[in-house]
Each structure stands twice: as C-alpha cells, then as structure tokens.
Design an enzyme around this catalytic site. Sequence first.
Site, PDB file in Angstrom:
ATOM      1  N   TYR A   1      -1.782  -3.559  -6.707  1.00 40.37           N
ATOM      2  CA  TYR A   1      -1.529  -4.382  -5.521  1.00 40.37           C
ATOM      3  C   TYR A   1      -2.532  -4.189  -4.389  1.00 40.37           C
ATOM      4  CZ  TYR A   1       1.260  -7.388  -2.628  1.00 40.37           C
ATOM      5  OH  TYR A   1       1.688  -8.454  -1.895  1.00 40.37           O
TER       6      TYR A   1
ATOM      7  N   GLY B   1      -0.731 -20.163  19.942  1.00 43.24           N
ATOM      8  CA  GLY B   1      -1.792 -20.876  20.679  1.00 43.24           C
ATOM      9  C   GLY B   1      -1.781 -20.583  22.171  1.00 43.24           C
TER      10      GLY B   1
ATOM     11  N   ASP C   1      -9.544  -9.252   9.497  1.00 42.35           N
ATOM     12  CA  ASP C   1      -8.978  -7.926   9.191  1.00 42.35           C
ATOM     13  C   ASP C   1      -9.919  -6.762   9.461  1.00 42.35           C
ATOM     14  OD1 ASP C   1      -6.716  -6.460   8.238  1.00 42.35           O
ATOM     15  OD2 ASP C   1      -7.750  -6.109   6.354  1.00 42.35           O
TER      16      ASP C   1
ATOM     17  N   THR D   1      -4.356 -12.391  11.681  1.00 44.01           N
ATOM     18  CA  THR D   1      -4.817 -13.656  11.086  1.00 44.01           C
ATOM     19  C   THR D   1      -4.473 -14.820  12.018  1.00 44.01           C
ATOM     20  OG1 THR D   1      -4.440 -12.659   8.932  1.00 44.01           O
ATOM     21  CG2 THR D   1      -4.777 -15.038   8.963  1.00 44.01           C
TER      22      THR D   1
ATOM     23  N   CYS E   1       0.648  -7.716  12.295  1.00 47.21           N
ATOM     24  CA  CYS E   1       0.983  -7.938  13.708  1.00 47.21           C
ATOM     25  C   CYS E   1       0.284  -9.194  14.233  1.00 47.21           C
ATOM     26  CB  CYS E   1       0.568  -6.752  14.560  1.00 47.21           C
ATOM     27  SG  CYS E   1       1.669  -5.354  14.410  1.00 47.21           S
TER      28      CYS E   1
ATOM     29  N   ARG F   1       1.506 -12.251  -0.199  1.00 43.07           N
ATOM     30  CA  ARG F   1       0.169 -12.540   0.335  1.00 43.07           C
ATOM     31  C   ARG F   1      -0.435 -13.817  -0.227  1.00 43.07           C
ATOM     32  NH1 ARG F   1      -2.070  -8.319   3.779  1.00 43.07           N
ATOM     33  NH2 ARG F   1      -0.503  -6.702   3.729  1.00 43.07           N
TER      34      ARG F   1
ATOM     35  N   ARG G   1       0.841  -1.196   0.000  1.00 44.71           N
ATOM     36  CA  ARG G   1       0.000   0.000   0.000  1.00 44.71           C
ATOM     37  C   ARG G   1       0.881   1.253   0.000  1.00 44.71           C
ATOM     38  NH1 ARG G   1      -1.705   0.837   4.390  1.00 44.71           N
ATOM     39  NH2 ARG G   1      -1.192  -0.980   5.631  1.00 44.71           N
TER      40      ARG G   1
ATOM     41  N   SER H   1      -1.300  -3.570  10.790  1.00 43.67           N
ATOM     42  CA  SER H   1      -1.043  -4.532   9.713  1.00 43.67           C
ATOM     43  C   SER H   1       0.152  -5.419  10.055  1.00 43.67           C
ATOM     44  CB  SER H   1      -0.733  -3.778   8.421  1.00 43.67           C
ATOM     45  OG  SER H   1      -1.733  -2.841   8.165  1.00 43.67           O
TER      46      SER H   1
ATOM     47  N   LYS I   1      -9.559  -1.822   2.075  1.00 49.76           N
ATOM     48  CA  LYS I   1      -9.204  -0.676   2.916  1.00 49.76           C
ATOM     49  C   LYS I   1      -9.979   0.574   2.496  1.00 49.76           C
ATOM     50  CE  LYS I   1      -6.156  -3.234   4.935  1.00 49.76           C
ATOM     51  NZ  LYS I   1      -6.418  -3.746   6.285  1.00 49.76           N
TER      52      LYS I   1
ATOM     53  N   HIS J   1     -10.523  -1.704  11.886  1.00 47.61           N
ATOM     54  CA  HIS J   1      -9.464  -2.600  11.415  1.00 47.61           C
ATOM     55  C   HIS J   1      -9.277  -3.699  12.469  1.00 47.61           C
ATOM     56  CE1 HIS J   1      -5.021  -2.894   9.854  1.00 47.61           C
ATOM     57  NE2 HIS J   1      -5.801  -3.751   9.250  1.00 47.61           N
TER      58      HIS J   1
HETATM   59  C1  OXD Z   1      -3.120  -4.319   5.794  1.00 47.71           C
HETATM   60  C2  OXD Z   1      -3.783  -5.458   5.142  1.00 47.71           C
HETATM   61  O1  OXD Z   1      -2.179  -3.765   5.237  1.00 47.71           O
HETATM   62  O2  OXD Z   1      -4.673  -6.038   5.762  1.00 47.71           O
HETATM   63  O3  OXD Z   1      -3.535  -3.969   6.907  1.00 47.71           O
HETATM   64  O4  OXD Z   1      -3.459  -5.772   3.988  1.00 47.71           O
HETATM   65 MN    MN Z   2      -5.246  -5.030   7.555  1.00 46.06          MN
END
Ligand code: OXD
Ligand code: MN
Length: 650
Positions: free
Chosen positions: A262, A558, A338, A318, A315, A432, A112, A313, A271, A291
Amino acid sequence: MPDNVEKNQYISCVTTASRYAKTMAQPNVGLYKHLRGTNIVHGDPHSLSPKVRAYVEECAALCQPENIHICDGSDSENLQLLRLMQHQGTIQSLPKYDNCWLARTNPADVARVESRTYICTRDRRETIPNTKPGVKGVLGNWMSPEDMDLAIQQRFPGCMRGRTMYVIPFSMGPVGSPLSKIGVELTDSPYVVSSMRVMTRMGTPVLNLLAEGEDFVRCLHSVGSPAVPLKDEYSGWPCDPERTIILHKPDTNDIVSYGSGYGGNSLLGKKCFALRIGSTIAKREGWLAEHMLILGITNPEGRKRYIAAAFPSACGKTNLAMMNPTLPGYKVECVGDDIAWMKFDENGQLRGINPENGFFGVAPGTSTETNPNAMKTVFKNTIFTNVAATSDGGVYWEGLENEVDPQVEITDWLGQPWNKSTGRPAAHPNSRFCSPADQCPIIDPAWEDPKGVPIDAILFGGRRPAGVPLVYESFNWQHGVFLGAAMRSESTAAAEHKGKVLMHDPFAMRPFFGYNFGHYLEHWLSMQARSGASLPKIFHVNWFRKSSEGKFLWPGFGENSRVLDWILRRIDNENNAEATPIGYIPAPGALRLDGLEGNIDMDELFSLPKDFWLQEVEDIARYFEEQLGNDLPTPILNELNALRERVQNM
Ligand code: OXD
Ligand code: MN
C-alpha cells in the site's frame, strides 16, 4: 473474472514470457537474456549500468524471483501489467471512465505503518533525538545496521519465488534537472509498477541517464510471502501484514520494504525516498526536502508568487494546491500537492520543485464542491484504491453523495453491497486516487521547470479545533522555524492511528524525518545564512477552528484565497497586521470578507484565549523536553521562553 478478450491478452503476455524463456534456452540467439540464471522476460540487461546490474543481481539472488522484467515505462508495458493484474484479481476496470482501475487491498493493508518504519544508522542519535529517560520517543524508530541485516534475512530470502521481479528506474523530479535524483525500485508487485509510472518519471530515459554513471537510491520492495498463506479472497493482494517492515539506510541510500503493497509503504519514491532518504541527502547537500505542497498564485494585478505549505497527511494539502479562489481576479495554479524539494539558488532565492509526477490523493471528502480541479483530474488514467464501486462502472466515496445517480447500486471497498443505512463508510477513509499530475486543469506552466519555482512564503498548519487563529505570521525566520517545530494536528486515517487525538506533528514531518529532529531544526535555522534579501515569510494557518457549538468558524476551501490575499500583501510589506503574543494577525478590516456569504465571527476566529495558550506553551515545552532533551537547539528554546513570557503578560 476477466472477459475473453482480456484473458486472451493475458495469455498473449504469458506466451511472450515463455517465448523469452525459450529464446534463453537456445544457445545461438546471441542475446544475454538472463541475469545469474534468472529469466529476463522484458527489457535488455545490457541497458543496465554496472551498478544497477550488480544491485539487481544481488537482490535477485536474495529474493529468487522466477523472472526479471526491466521496465521501459511504455504504454504497451503498462497495458500488459494492467491485464495481468485484472487476471490476478488485483484490479477491476471502471468502464464509466477512460483507463481507470479499482484495486481493493487486503483489509489488513490499508495505510502507512509508522510503527514498523525504521531508519538504520550506526549511531542511534543520528536518527533519534535524546529523549528523556523513561519516555517513549515518537520522532522516528531507529535500528542498528546489524538488526537491519537480520530483519532482511528473516524476510527476504526466496520471498519472490514464483513471481516476477520488476526493475523500475525512476527520477524524482524532471529527468535531468539539477534538482532531481534517481532511484531504482525492485518490486514483485505489478500494482507498484503501474502506480510508480504515475507518481514518478519512470522507464528507459532514466536508465539512459544511469548508463552514464549516475548514482541512485536503491529501493527493494516485496509484498512478501507469509508463513501462513492468506485467505483465498485476498489472493489478488498478496501481503504479509504480520511481518511488514520498512527500513531506510541513509549511509548507503538504501530503502528496503517488506510485506505491504500500500501507498507510502510500497511506492518507495514517495515518503521513503523523497522525504526520509531525501531529507538526509538534503541535509548533506544544504537544501530542504519537505512534506509540502507548492502552489502558484496570481493576484488581480497579474503578479505571480509561489507558496509552499506543510500540513499533516489528510489535512487538505491537495485541496489547497488545486484551489479555485473565490476572491475575484485571483488565480491559483498547482505545482505539487505533497512534497517539495527546495534550495536557495546562487542569488539567495529559495526555489522549489515537486519531485513527484502524480497525485496520490485521499479520495473521501473530494468533490466538485471541495476540489473541482481534482474532480477534473482523476477520471482518466487513474488507479483508485479502496474506494467503493458503482453498478454503472464508476466509483463512489464519502463526499460524492450529491454527485452519484441515486439509482446506482454501490459496492463498498470490501466488496460488500452498501447503502446509506449500512452504518460504515463505503470507501476506506484512507482510500486514494493515483492520477498523473499533468491532467490537472490548473497545473502550473512551470511545474516541470528544472530550475524550480521561486518560493516567497511558507505556511505551516494543521487541524486545530480550538484556540489557534485562522492565520498568523511569524516575527522572523527563527520564530517561523519554532512555529514549524510546535505544529500539532488532529490525527487522520493516513496512518495506523486511531481516533481524533491531537498529535504533535512538527513540520508535518513526524512520520517522515530521515534523521534526528534536533539536527533537522539546526538545518532549518542554518538556512537563513544561505538566503539573500528575499527570505520567505513564514505563516501558520488553521482552517479548522470550531465555535463553542462545534461548528467550523471559517468556510475554508476556495474562501482560503482571502487568507492567501492577506499573505501576499504581507509579502509586499503592506502595513495590514497587528502584533499579538503569538505573531502578527490581520489588522481589523485587513482580511477581505467582501462577498462572503454568512456571518464570520472574526472575534472568535482570531481570539487568543490566555488559558489555552498557557496550556499550549506548556504542552510544547513538555514535548520538547521529553522528545528532544538537549538536542533542542537553543534558539528554539529561546523562542519558546519568549512566547511563554508574552502569553503570561497577555
Ligand atoms: C501521506 C500521504 O500519508 O501523502 O502523507 O500519503
Ligand atoms: Mn503526504
């Protein structure tokens, strides 16, 4: 190069296209297969509502595409686009898996671009808080409507010449849910079409809703047409990195993106819509576009709760959303990884949906050890971007060292041979996977519930190597809003920032605010009045604290279920916490450590060094003063002053 079968399939799409063109040329076919002179090569223009049709006509007149393709979202349409992209050199197949593809981007288009992302409003202050004179604002970029028009006129006229413009009708959230919203993206990138098909609900059912007169968010995207053509080797990934720009106009629900293919720059539902325009709609309508991941967690007694969590982002959203809890008897299920759209219902219960339909997850670091459920999700129907390829037709990235056959040869994301001694990463750090959410083995049964799921806790967090304990709870909602406002984290590769600098990232929304952050804080504070008895509790977590020797103090992944266990017991009002100057932390013995391998230095993990916190308070104070000035709501300033006083008396 595609093999013969693929070439034949491609030729058959092209033939279909020219057949359409011929049909158009015959006066008596009875079909209207053009819009203001542009060929419609797929789909029926009569299926477009008058508003959509006017939008398509306006953008076609500007961009002058050769053809228009109205997307239906079908498998056959997707197959046709995949073949086309193979032929154009945008993607290659990954025969080791089922329907998986690898795209390599132009190396100038890998993340981004926050510095070229603008919100356009008449009044600058609607978008940007009142920064201190002489200080560069870092809470978004503003542009006037006139400059937005100019930026469009400098880039878009004729930019799709020779290409097809795809019309993508899409729903953010389950089609028809009262919490969902509709968009139409016009793009000249088949990669965007295939990715939007994964990330959103897209195609004919959405068009049918629009036919009934719905409004929609208008999303125009072009990969662009650079003044100096790019090198041939990147012909499969057209883009115009020099002139990339991403514009949002909340007044008219318009998004306009030029020059990048991208991720968040081009998949405009994510976003641009779900967060930037979404947050402005949410402000107007009285809800929250955030977010945040949403996870469902069931405790050993069978009681299920939902938690939303905002981390910047890359961190680990997921990983947390798909966690395999190590604490016996716990079960985690994933609603989203997300973005969360959340609204208080008529009983004052906060309810959330995941507006997305897929995961656009960061690949490096994902492995059977860190996220087994993601690994079970991503090896079918997935588009990988900028990961490395293996000679047995698979993928590779940093983190899969123990999961790849040592005999295979690896080609890095730039298409070069790679081995461990190459001295650079095999996969781009922001590479990704783009995979359908319903493939996740622990997708929550209610993930598409049109009413959303009840949210009982909100977590804020980030990468904080020093000073910040594993978990603490806010004293109340207002203090919780302050914790969100004061968030900081080490920067990651998801955007163009370099190096591991500690950045302020309030609510993990810094790159995604659609309006003035001061007004956003007011909006969050006002939520308290909308809630009923069950206002969610707010916590701050930090899985990333390091010892004085630089080692992580907490195993994470976990094992984070232990933190969630404490949080759930706090929601049940268990008396298991002690007050500190920064909030409530687990009382001695309250955080379950049974069965955990290795020693955890709880004293260091929860220590609150006075010097660190004095400095933290002053850093936050300077940030608020410089970036928000008098846009900082008084209750947040009061929270800061109260924290300063508590820390001084520590
Ligand atoms: C981000 C994404 O950059 O989810 O936060 O792609
Ligand atoms: Mn994100």
